[in-house]
Design a protein around this motif. Structure first.
Motif, PDB file in Angstrom:
ATOM      1  N   UNK A 156     -14.407  -4.402  -0.522  1.00  0.00           N
ATOM      2  CA  UNK A 156     -14.673  -3.106  -1.108  1.00  0.00           C
ATOM      3  C   UNK A 156     -13.536  -2.107  -0.845  1.00  0.00           C
ATOM      4  N   UNK A 157     -12.332  -2.498  -1.223  1.00  0.00           N
ATOM      5  CA  UNK A 157     -11.175  -1.648  -0.926  1.00  0.00           C
ATOM      6  C   UNK A 157     -10.960  -0.614  -2.018  1.00  0.00           C
ATOM      7  N   UNK A 158     -10.934   0.635  -1.636  1.00  0.00           N
ATOM      8  CA  UNK A 158     -10.654   1.717  -2.571  1.00  0.00           C
ATOM      9  C   UNK A 158      -9.551   2.574  -1.980  1.00  0.00           C
ATOM     10  N   UNK A 159      -8.494   2.771  -2.755  1.00  0.00           N
ATOM     11  CA  UNK A 159      -7.375   3.581  -2.262  1.00  0.00           C
ATOM     12  C   UNK A 159      -6.428   3.840  -3.424  1.00  0.00           C
ATOM     13  N   UNK A 160      -5.538   4.799  -3.223  1.00  0.00           N
ATOM     14  CA  UNK A 160      -4.586   5.136  -4.283  1.00  0.00           C
ATOM     15  C   UNK A 160      -3.171   5.134  -3.744  1.00  0.00           C
ATOM     16  N   UNK A 161      -2.247   4.722  -4.587  1.00  0.00           N
ATOM     17  CA  UNK A 161      -0.831   4.860  -4.275  1.00  0.00           C
ATOM     18  C   UNK A 161      -0.244   5.787  -5.335  1.00  0.00           C
ATOM     19  N   UNK A 162       0.335   6.893  -4.900  1.00  0.00           N
ATOM     20  CA  UNK A 162       0.915   7.826  -5.885  1.00  0.00           C
ATOM     21  C   UNK A 162       2.307   7.351  -6.291  1.00  0.00           C
ATOM     22  N   UNK A 163       2.741   7.826  -7.450  1.00  0.00           N
ATOM     23  CA  UNK A 163       4.063   7.462  -7.938  1.00  0.00           C
ATOM     24  C   UNK A 163       5.138   7.864  -6.922  1.00  0.00           C
ATOM     25  N   UNK A 164       6.034   6.954  -6.630  1.00  0.00           N
ATOM     26  CA  UNK A 164       7.143   7.252  -5.721  1.00  0.00           C
ATOM     27  C   UNK A 164       6.801   7.130  -4.248  1.00  0.00           C
ATOM     28  N   UNK A 165       5.546   6.868  -3.953  1.00  0.00           N
ATOM     29  CA  UNK A 165       5.157   6.764  -2.545  1.00  0.00           C
ATOM     30  C   UNK A 165       5.591   5.434  -1.933  1.00  0.00           C
ATOM     31  N   UNK A 166       5.801   5.464  -0.635  1.00  0.00           N
ATOM     32  CA  UNK A 166       6.002   4.223   0.111  1.00  0.00           C
ATOM     33  C   UNK A 166       4.810   4.037   1.044  1.00  0.00           C
ATOM     34  N   UNK A 167       4.096   2.933   0.810  1.00  0.00           N
ATOM     35  CA  UNK A 167       2.911   2.639   1.613  1.00  0.00           C
ATOM     36  C   UNK A 167       3.231   1.450   2.507  1.00  0.00           C
ATOM     37  N   UNK A 168       2.908   1.564   3.769  1.00  0.00           N
ATOM     38  CA  UNK A 168       3.013   0.406   4.649  1.00  0.00           C
ATOM     39  C   UNK A 168       1.613  -0.139   4.909  1.00  0.00           C
ATOM     40  N   UNK A 169       1.470  -1.467   4.739  1.00  0.00           N
ATOM     41  CA  UNK A 169       0.205  -2.117   5.064  1.00  0.00           C
ATOM     42  C   UNK A 169       0.377  -2.823   6.399  1.00  0.00           C
ATOM     43  N   UNK A 170      -0.518  -2.530   7.331  1.00  0.00           N
ATOM     44  CA  UNK A 170      -0.457  -3.269   8.577  1.00  0.00           C
ATOM     45  C   UNK A 170      -1.848  -3.638   9.035  1.00  0.00           C
ATOM     46  N   UNK A 171      -1.898  -4.420  10.086  1.00  0.00           N
ATOM     47  CA  UNK A 171      -3.177  -4.909  10.575  1.00  0.00           C
ATOM     48  C   UNK A 171      -2.980  -6.285  11.171  1.00  0.00           C
TER      49      UNK A 171
END
Ligand SMILES: Nc1ncnc2c1ncn2[C@@H]1O[C@H](COP(=O)(O)OP(=O)(O)O)[C@@H](O)[C@H]1O
Ligand SMILES: [Mg+2]
Lengths: 236, 240
Positions: free
Chosen positions: B19-34
């Motif tokens: 049930x993953x809900x999230x947004x990435x905006x234009x030009x953003x840098x998102x790091x995924x960790x875990x």
């Protein structure tokens, strides 16, 4: 033995040629190489169907492979020689009949070798091609097949030795290849079967041994610059 | 720009995205960790449909990319994807690797594609390796070639799955430096990584996954502060 070679050496090499039809070792080589060349694209298609996504293609290809592997080549030759002319309504030259039977038979085996080459590539190769947005054709012909075929070159050369040996079955339907010629020599010279069939065996041995040496030389060369992992399965 | 809405995925009976809900905006840098096995790779791979999803939607610029009507190859040409193991094509030279999408997707001739590919190699600092085979360059160089290849069709989005994890320590820096530059040039980036220094300095936001769940999402300041999520604190202390 030398006597026989002196008398029949030319016949062993080229059959009745130039006074009659080409035969002997030359015909054996022509039949074998022609069979391999015609088999190759068929085998590639079978391998692609076997390893591909389409269920119907997969089913047809694996049905074909399983059927062919369950019958002796000799039976395919009988079918092609005796039954096919009745079905199509006209006779075919025995040499073409032999080539047809070998092609059908070998397509199944060579197909499995190439399929093993495709399956031996790391999954990442296919994924990288997908991730770039490449379609089926460029993925297959620019990424997968060049690597898979390179890796199974030894298996392909090895299959040529198998075909050379199998072509001796042509003697049963009077294709004047090497074995047939030597059978004829034997019926001329009824008292020397040891020498005659010794020469026949030696000829096959030299040819196939040289090819199998070439195979292992290729295997070493390829192992040293192998493009991705692979299992070369020599199916004979 | 990228919008995950209630995304769930199962492998057989095992639920690996919850049930993953999230947004990435234009030009953003998102790091995924875990932690390992938390679903980072799987989530990254859903964005270019290397993995299908069973529930929810993923939209890019409003288009549902997992819809049946979506042309998957067209989608993928708009998304660069970089693998941990580089996955260069070993039978093709460096420049041929980079050029392949131009030739086979943009239908350019070798002559047309070559200048673009060389420029891209220059961008990643490897113009001098154009004719080398992948086997003859280092890991760090391989990954930079893979990045160049993934960018050659000018995608809007770049996704990287542990791009430095397969590298010898001394080569991590050159790849991170390149990613930092790309990030500042404004490409939208999602990067799975354990490089917390990179996350702190380069990312706009950090997503923390655990057991397939997006447990925490924060800007680096908060993420690395003492007010962070307790699970993150445990995770951060476990990797240092
Ligand atoms: N092909 C697969 N088949 C079955 N389970 C898988 C497969 N790929 C990944 N998984 C499982 O999905 C979960 C998430 O994996 P992954 O996304 O690779 O995690 P991460 O990248 O965070 O380490 C793990 O429990 C893993 O075992
Ligand atoms: Mg992973």
């Amino acid at each position: 033995m030398l006597e026989i070679l002196r008398e029949y050496g030319l016949m062993l090499l080229v059959g009745e040629y130039p006074h009659g039809k080409l035969g002997g070792l030359a015909l054996t080589l022509i039949i074998s190489i022609a069979s391999l060349v015609i088999t190759f694209p068929c085998a590639v298609m079978i391998a692609l169907a076997r390893t591909g996504q389409s269920r119907p293609f997969k089913a047809v290809a694996s049905g074909f492979v399983h059927c062919v592997r369950a019958v002796p080549l000799l039976m395919l030759i009988f079918w092609a020689y005796f039954a096919l002319p009745i079905v199509i309504g006209f006779p075919i030259d025995a040499t073409y009949t032999l080539i047809l039977a070998i092609v059908i038979y070998q397509a199944a085996y060579l197909g499995e070798i190439i399929a093993a080459g495709i399956e031996g590539l790391s999954k990442g190769q296919m994924e990288a091609a997908k991730a770039l947005g490449l379609g089926y054709i460029p993925t297959t012909f620019r990424v997968i097949l060049p690597q898979a075929l390179f890796n199974v070159i030894p298996g392909i050369v090895n299959q040529l030795t198998t075909i050379i040996k199998e072509s001796s079955l042509g003697s049963i339907i009077a294709v004047s290849e090497l074995s047939y010629v030597m059978l004829q020599v034997n019926s001329n010279e009824v008292t020397k079967p040891l020498q005659i069939f010794g020469i026949l065996a030696a000829t096959y041995f030299i040819l196939c041994f040289a090819l199998s040496q070439a195979t292992s030389w290729l295997e070493r060369g390829i192992a040293s610059k192998r493009t991705g992992r692979v299992v070369v399965e020599a199916v004979a | 720009m990228i919008e995950f809405d209630g995304v769930s995925k199962w492998y057989g009976a095992v639920r690996v995205l919850r049930n993953i809900s999230a947004k990435v905006e234009k030009g953003e840098t998102i790091v995924l960790c875990g932690p390992s096995g938390s679903g980072k790779s799987t989530l990254a791979r859903t964005v270019n449909r290397l993995e299908p999803i069973q529930e929810g939607t993923i939209k890019i610029d409003g288009t549902d990319i997992h819809a049946k009507s979506m042309n998957v190859n067209a989608l993928r040409t708009g998304i660069g994807f970089v693998f941990q193991q580089f996955n260069l094509f070993p039978h093709l030279s460096v420049v041929d690797n980079v050029m392949l999408p131009l030739q086979r997707i943009r239908q350019q001739s070798r002559k047309e594609a070559l200048p673009t590919a060389l420029l891209m190699l220059e961008r990643v600092g490897l113009a001098d390796k154009a004719n080398a085979l992948p086997a003859d360059i280092s890991g760090g160089q391989s990954q930079r070639v893979a990045i160049a290849r993934s960018l050659i069709l000018k995608p809007q989005v770049l996704i990287l799955d542990e791009p430095t994890s397969a590298l010898d320590p001394e080569m991590v820096g050159e790849v991170l430096k390149l990613l930092r530059e790309l990030s500042s040039e404004g490409i939208t980036m999602m990067c799975v990584t354990h490089e917390m220094g990179f996350a702190r300095e380069v990312s706009d936001r950090i997503w923390f996954l655990r057991n397939g769940e997006l447990t925490f999402e924060a800007k680096p300041d908060l993420f690395f502060s003492s007010n962070t999520h307790p699970d993150v604190r445990g995770f951060l202390s476990s990797i240092h």
